[in-house]
Scaffold this motif. Structure first.
Motif, mmCIF file in Angstrom:
data_model
loop_
_atom_site.group_PDB
_atom_site.id
_atom_site.type_symbol
_atom_site.label_atom_id
_atom_site.label_comp_id
_atom_site.label_asym_id
_atom_site.label_seq_id
_atom_site.Cartn_x
_atom_site.Cartn_y
_atom_site.Cartn_z
ATOM 1 N N LEU A 59 0.814 -1.218 0.000
ATOM 2 C CA LEU A 59 0.000 0.000 0.000
ATOM 3 C C LEU A 59 0.849 1.270 0.000
ATOM 4 C CD1 LEU A 59 -2.878 -0.883 2.508
ATOM 5 C CD2 LEU A 59 -2.766 -1.249 0.049
ATOM 6 N N ALA A 60 2.156 1.102 -0.144
ATOM 7 C CA ALA A 60 3.065 2.252 -0.037
ATOM 8 C C ALA A 60 2.916 3.243 -1.185
ATOM 9 C CB ALA A 60 4.514 1.767 0.045
ATOM 10 N N LEU A 61 2.235 2.865 -2.257
ATOM 11 C CA LEU A 61 2.037 3.783 -3.382
ATOM 12 C C LEU A 61 0.659 4.446 -3.369
ATOM 13 C CD1 LEU A 61 3.667 1.738 -6.312
ATOM 14 C CD2 LEU A 61 4.729 3.430 -4.809
ATOM 15 N N VAL A 62 -0.177 4.107 -2.384
ATOM 16 C CA VAL A 62 -1.507 4.721 -2.292
ATOM 17 C C VAL A 62 -1.372 6.124 -1.702
ATOM 18 C CG1 VAL A 62 -3.819 4.545 -1.288
ATOM 19 C CG2 VAL A 62 -2.597 2.466 -1.997
ATOM 20 N N PRO A 63 -1.936 7.142 -2.351
ATOM 21 C CA PRO A 63 -1.796 8.517 -1.841
ATOM 22 C C PRO A 63 -2.333 8.650 -0.413
ATOM 23 C CG PRO A 63 -2.657 8.535 -4.080
ATOM 24 C CD PRO A 63 -2.661 7.102 -3.633
ATOM 25 N N LEU A 64 -1.650 9.448 0.386
ATOM 26 C CA LEU A 64 -2.009 9.607 1.789
ATOM 27 C C LEU A 64 -3.426 10.147 1.960
ATOM 28 C CD1 LEU A 64 -1.034 9.358 4.711
ATOM 29 C CD2 LEU A 64 -0.195 11.717 4.541
ATOM 30 N N GLU A 65 -3.856 11.046 1.072
ATOM 31 C CA GLU A 65 -5.203 11.607 1.242
ATOM 32 C C GLU A 65 -6.283 10.529 1.091
ATOM 33 O OE1 GLU A 65 -3.968 12.771 -3.066
ATOM 34 O OE2 GLU A 65 -3.030 12.597 -1.075
ATOM 35 N N ILE A 66 -5.992 9.464 0.323
ATOM 36 C CA ILE A 66 -6.932 8.346 0.224
ATOM 37 C C ILE A 66 -6.829 7.463 1.465
ATOM 38 C CG2 ILE A 66 -7.593 6.307 -1.104
ATOM 39 C CD1 ILE A 66 -8.146 8.901 -2.565
ATOM 40 N N LEU A 67 -5.604 7.197 1.906
ATOM 41 C CA LEU A 67 -5.428 6.359 3.096
ATOM 42 C C LEU A 67 -6.098 6.973 4.319
ATOM 43 C CD1 LEU A 67 -1.702 5.280 2.653
ATOM 44 C CD2 LEU A 67 -3.714 3.818 2.439
ATOM 45 N N ARG A 68 -6.139 8.292 4.377
ATOM 46 C CA ARG A 68 -6.715 8.944 5.559
ATOM 47 C C ARG A 68 -8.242 8.875 5.597
ATOM 48 N NH1 ARG A 68 -2.343 13.916 6.545
ATOM 49 N NH2 ARG A 68 -0.927 12.628 7.808
ATOM 50 N N VAL A 69 -8.866 8.397 4.513
ATOM 51 C CA VAL A 69 -10.308 8.093 4.549
ATOM 52 C C VAL A 69 -10.522 6.597 4.331
ATOM 53 C CG1 VAL A 69 -11.133 10.380 3.923
ATOM 54 C CG2 VAL A 69 -10.568 8.766 2.102
ATOM 55 N N SER A 70 -9.495 5.811 4.688
ATOM 56 C CA SER A 70 -9.559 4.358 4.565
ATOM 57 C C SER A 70 -9.580 3.713 5.946
ATOM 58 C CB SER A 70 -8.351 3.836 3.771
ATOM 59 O OG SER A 70 -8.307 4.402 2.476
ATOM 60 N N HIS A 71 -10.209 2.544 6.022
ATOM 61 C CA HIS A 71 -10.338 1.829 7.291
ATOM 62 C C HIS A 71 -9.887 0.384 7.100
ATOM 63 C CE1 HIS A 71 -12.687 5.077 9.267
ATOM 64 N NE2 HIS A 71 -12.975 5.359 7.997
ATOM 65 N N PHE A 72 -9.177 -0.122 8.116
ATOM 66 C CA PHE A 72 -8.588 -1.452 8.029
ATOM 67 C C PHE A 72 -8.939 -2.241 9.292
ATOM 68 C CE2 PHE A 72 -5.841 1.537 5.683
ATOM 69 C CZ PHE A 72 -5.991 1.008 4.399
ATOM 70 N N PRO A 73 -10.124 -2.848 9.330
ATOM 71 C CA PRO A 73 -10.577 -3.513 10.559
ATOM 72 C C PRO A 73 -9.769 -4.754 10.944
ATOM 73 C CG PRO A 73 -12.162 -3.782 8.775
ATOM 74 C CD PRO A 73 -11.176 -2.772 8.309
ATOM 75 N N LEU A 74 -8.903 -5.261 10.046
ATOM 76 C CA LEU A 74 -8.096 -6.433 10.394
ATOM 77 C C LEU A 74 -6.724 -6.050 10.964
ATOM 78 C CD1 LEU A 74 -8.788 -8.995 7.508
ATOM 79 C CD2 LEU A 74 -10.203 -8.329 9.457
ATOM 80 N N ALA A 75 -6.537 -4.794 11.293
ATOM 81 C CA ALA A 75 -5.236 -4.319 11.803
ATOM 82 C C ALA A 75 -4.736 -5.136 12.987
ATOM 83 C CB ALA A 75 -5.322 -2.842 12.192
ATOM 84 N N GLY A 76 -5.638 -5.515 13.871
ATOM 85 C CA GLY A 76 -5.227 -6.241 15.072
ATOM 86 C C GLY A 76 -5.553 -7.724 15.034
ATOM 87 N N VAL A 77 -5.975 -8.229 13.870
ATOM 88 C CA VAL A 77 -6.397 -9.630 13.738
ATOM 89 C C VAL A 77 -5.226 -10.494 13.274
ATOM 90 C CG1 VAL A 77 -7.943 -11.190 12.473
ATOM 91 C CG2 VAL A 77 -8.782 -8.957 13.244
ATOM 92 N N ARG A 78 -5.162 -11.718 13.766
ATOM 93 C CA ARG A 78 -4.176 -12.700 13.292
ATOM 94 C C ARG A 78 -4.829 -13.531 12.192
ATOM 95 N NH1 ARG A 78 0.847 -11.356 15.494
ATOM 96 N NH2 ARG A 78 0.373 -10.260 17.423
ATOM 97 N N LYS A 79 -4.125 -13.686 11.090
ATOM 98 C CA LYS A 79 -4.666 -14.387 9.929
ATOM 99 C C LYS A 79 -5.178 -15.784 10.287
ATOM 100 C CE LYS A 79 -5.227 -15.446 5.504
ATOM 101 N NZ LYS A 79 -6.127 -14.749 4.582
#
Length: 352
Positions: free
Chosen positions: A150-170
């Motif tokens: 995700l390092a190429l995704v513009p920051l302004e898009i990331l700042r309106v993005s949500h990642f509910p699996l941030a704390g989940v173990r696969k």
């Protein structure tokens, strides 16, 4: 009048992770709509995936939209992938798909459907990091962390993005889905490149038209050692498949595309002092970066200490410990010591 309630579009692929992201956000009470972007022309799984996702979304009482985006995917991901190989690069289509498709075309379509934000099943998080503000940060499951992609995704898009699996173990995802009574239509892990059947990219590229032909294989000093079968068949650091007899094992050191020459050498010549990256996506002002940062040039690689300069739109990266030559066309991601992404770019060349 009350505050505007955010409507979140959840990108659902048909796999476990995005379906769990949808279920968790529904459980949290968010206003949701689900969007499935079909990136490839009609295939045997298309109807099954759409029907399965529609059923899951109905069970969760979330509006579902299936969008045919295969022409956009062809233009923005597949064509650059083929052209990159023709130009002697080793492109990373997944890293291009995220900014151009999932957080680009798909999010644009979701906005037209009324969404204000987007959510995905990536194993990353957005977090406040002084003095940089809100940044993309590695997820808790280090074995599945996808911040590199995700390092190429513009920051302004990331700042309106949500990642509910941030704390989940696969490893826990199947059990959590089962508790929610949900079955993903695609049960297995996705293959390495979604549009390349059986990961045979040689066959895929040949089917897309003429690829560059054979040429000389030389050492760095110009000594001829054999012939290559087309520069697009080789990647940086490769040893197997060179089909050349020499007094010691040889590895791919680089490509002279103009001369159609593959440059090879012994393992001791593989290391480089650094690299240059273009198409830079800055997440923060380089003037505020620490003198020493961590840099990752491949997905399955430990980020390593480096000094990085930002000059004339490029990242000039100086390795602080020995490292093999990075591969032109691949992504480079710059991190803080605690896992926040400062920038991303596309590797252009190694430093001499």
């Amino acid at each position: 009048m009350g505050a505007h309630r955010v409507t979140m579009a959840v990108a659902v692929s048909g796999g476990m992770d995005s379906l769990l992201a949808l279920a968790l956000l529904r459980e949290q009470g968010h206003d949701l709509l689900a969007v499935h972007g079909h990136f490839l022309p009609d295939g045997p799984d298309r109807a099954r995936v759409v029907e399965g996702l529609a059923a899951s979304c109905a069970a969760l009482d979330v509006p579902f939209h299936a969008l045919d985006l295969h022409r956009e995917f062809e233009a923005r991901v597949i064509v650059p992938f083929v052209n990159g190989y023709r130009a002697g690069l080793t492109p990373n289509p997944c890293a291009l798909c995220n900014p151009h498709m999932k957080f680009g075309v798909l999010f644009d379509a979701a906005r037209e459907l009324g969404a204000d934000a987007i959510a995905t099943g990536h194993y990353v998080r957005m977090e406040e990091r002084a003095p940089f503000g809100r940044l993309l940060v590695r997820g808790d499951d280090k074995g599945k962390d996808q911040s590199y992609f995700l390092a190429l995704v513009p920051l302004e898009i990331l700042r309106v993005s949500h990642f509910p699996l941030a704390g989940v173990r696969k490893r826990k995802v199947p059990a959590i889905l089962k508790r929610h009574g949900l079955t993903p239509p695609l049960s297995g892990e996705s293959q390495e490149i979604c549009f390349v059947l059986d990961d045979d990219y040689h066959a895929f590229l040949q089917a897309r038209g003429a690829m560059p032909g054979p040429g000389p294989m030389t050492l760095a000093d110009g000594t001829a050692v054999g012939e290559h079968g087309g520069l697009w068949r080789y990647t940086q650091g490769q040893r197997r498949g060179l089909k050349v007899a020499w007094r010691e094992p040889l590895y791919v050191l680089g490509k002279d595309v103009a001369a159609n020459t593959l440059i090879v050498g012994p393992k001791r010549e593989l290391d480089a002092p650094g690299c240059v990256a273009g198409e830079v996506n800055l997440m923060s002002d380089p003037e505020s970066w620490p003198d020493e940062v961590l840099v990752q040039t491949r997905y399955r690689q430990r980020a390593r200490p480096c000094r990085v300069e930002h000059a004339e739109g490029k990242l000039v990266i100086h390795f602080l410990e020995p490292q093999g030559r990075p591969t032109p066309g691949q992504v480079v991601a710059v991190y803080t010591a605690d896992g926040a992404v400062l920038a991303g770019g596309i590797i252009e060349a190694s430093l001499d």
